[in-house]
Write a protein that holds these residues in place. Structure first.
Motif, mmCIF file in Angstrom:
data_model
loop_
_atom_site.group_PDB
_atom_site.id
_atom_site.type_symbol
_atom_site.label_atom_id
_atom_site.label_comp_id
_atom_site.label_asym_id
_atom_site.label_seq_id
_atom_site.Cartn_x
_atom_site.Cartn_y
_atom_site.Cartn_z
ATOM 1 N N THR A 8 1.981 2.244 -6.934
ATOM 2 C CA THR A 8 3.126 1.409 -7.259
ATOM 3 C C THR A 8 2.704 -0.037 -7.064
ATOM 4 O O THR A 8 2.050 -0.361 -6.073
ATOM 5 C CB THR A 8 4.334 1.722 -6.359
ATOM 6 N N ARG A 94 11.429 1.090 -1.631
ATOM 7 C CA ARG A 94 11.600 1.878 -2.848
ATOM 8 C C ARG A 94 10.300 2.491 -3.357
ATOM 9 O O ARG A 94 10.288 3.135 -4.402
ATOM 10 C CB ARG A 94 12.215 0.992 -3.954
ATOM 11 N N VAL A 95 9.222 2.289 -2.633
ATOM 12 C CA VAL A 95 7.924 2.817 -3.053
ATOM 13 C C VAL A 95 7.801 4.279 -2.626
ATOM 14 O O VAL A 95 8.017 4.619 -1.462
ATOM 15 C CB VAL A 95 6.766 1.993 -2.450
ATOM 16 N N GLU A 96 7.429 5.140 -3.574
ATOM 17 C CA GLU A 96 7.310 6.571 -3.306
ATOM 18 C C GLU A 96 5.875 7.070 -3.401
ATOM 19 O O GLU A 96 5.596 8.220 -3.042
ATOM 20 C CB GLU A 96 8.199 7.349 -4.281
ATOM 21 N N THR A 97 4.963 6.242 -3.889
ATOM 22 C CA THR A 97 3.571 6.661 -4.021
ATOM 23 C C THR A 97 2.817 6.449 -2.713
ATOM 24 O O THR A 97 3.243 5.694 -1.841
ATOM 25 C CB THR A 97 2.876 5.868 -5.148
ATOM 26 N N GLU A 98 1.658 7.105 -2.604
ATOM 27 C CA GLU A 98 0.865 7.019 -1.375
ATOM 28 C C GLU A 98 0.263 5.642 -1.170
ATOM 29 O O GLU A 98 0.086 5.184 -0.040
ATOM 30 C CB GLU A 98 -0.252 8.067 -1.405
ATOM 31 N N THR A 167 0.664 2.940 1.573
ATOM 32 C CA THR A 167 2.054 2.478 1.656
ATOM 33 C C THR A 167 2.590 2.547 3.092
ATOM 34 O O THR A 167 3.222 1.599 3.571
ATOM 35 C CB THR A 167 2.945 3.314 0.726
ATOM 36 N N ARG A 171 3.848 -0.686 5.199
ATOM 37 C CA ARG A 171 5.264 -0.717 5.579
ATOM 38 C C ARG A 171 5.409 -0.912 7.088
ATOM 39 O O ARG A 171 6.207 -1.741 7.546
ATOM 40 C CB ARG A 171 5.933 0.580 5.120
#
Length: 231
Positions: A8, A94-98, A167, A171
């Motif tokens: 992402t 909102r990031v869902e990818t690794e 991610t 984060r």
């Protein structure tokens, strides 16, 4: 480049660009018939490993919805924050990818080979950033307009974007640095604060960030050179 896990891309675009002295934010200035932001997003959308782009804009941004790219199925808009770090922090939710990469909205001259390189390095260890070696003599000022000392340029680098990390690690690092009141100049600085050591990936010097009025013309020149070389 073969990438097994999609990425992402986060593009913080909530700034007003005061140093440009323009009537609208620099990411919406026109460059070769299109906005700077459109050029930037096109560079990212053109890469097959980037599954989604999250653009963090100012809450009352009226320019972004007017762009055709705002309706692209791989582009999501979220509300930005007061500072760049706040915008990235909001987008990371909102990031869902690794893996995630963060790229400046005002860097429209990103070369595909540099993007390939930082994506590959970003999947390893503590992540990676594009960077350019310092070439000029470096001076430290005394705060009154005079030279305090010369600084060795050995192993000094200009930090560029994209910057790419796992991610979860980014984060955690960004949330911790914000909570501690740490000054965050880029995503790598948050990772450094958390004890990580991102890798430096040497990139092209023409990956400039449009900050001042003269940068717009220079970026236009680089883009034209790129178009001519690809023909």
């Amino acid at each position: 480049m073969t990438v097994t896990s999609p990425f992402t891309a986060v593009v913080p675009a909530a700034g007003v660009g005061k140093r440009m002295g323009a009537s609208l934010p620099k990411q919406y200035l026109t460059l070769d018939g299109r906005t700077v932001l459109e050029h930037t997003l096109d560079r990212l959308l053109g890469h097959p490993a980037i599954a989604r782009i999250i653009v963090a804009t100012a809450e009352h941004d009226s320019w972004f919805p007017a762009l055709a790219v705002a309706r692209h199925p791989r582009v999501l808009r979220v509300a930005g924050g007061r500072e760049r770090a706040d915008s990235v922090h909001n987008a990371l939710a909102r990031v869902e990818t690794e893996f995630v990469l963060v790229h400046d909205a005002a860097r429209p001259c990103l070369h595909p080979a540099d993007l390939d390189a930082v994506l590959a390095a970003g999947r390893l260890g503590d992540g990676a950033i594009l960077a350019c070696r310092v070439r000029d003599s470096m001076k430290r000022g005394d705060g009154r307009g005079a030279i305090l000392e010369s600084v060795s340029r050995e192993e000094l680098w200009h930090a560029l974007t994209p910057q790419c990390f796992a991610t979860v690690l980014l984060r955690q690092a960004l949330a911790g640095a914000l909570a501690a009141g740490c000054e965050i100049t880029d995503e790598a600085s948050a990772m450094e604060w958390a004890g990580h050591r991102p890798r430096l990936v040497e990139g092209r010097a023409d990956n400039i960030k449009i900050t001042r009025p003269e940068d717009l013309g220079l970026a236009g020149f680089f883009l034209q050179q790129r178009i001519e070389s690809e023909q």
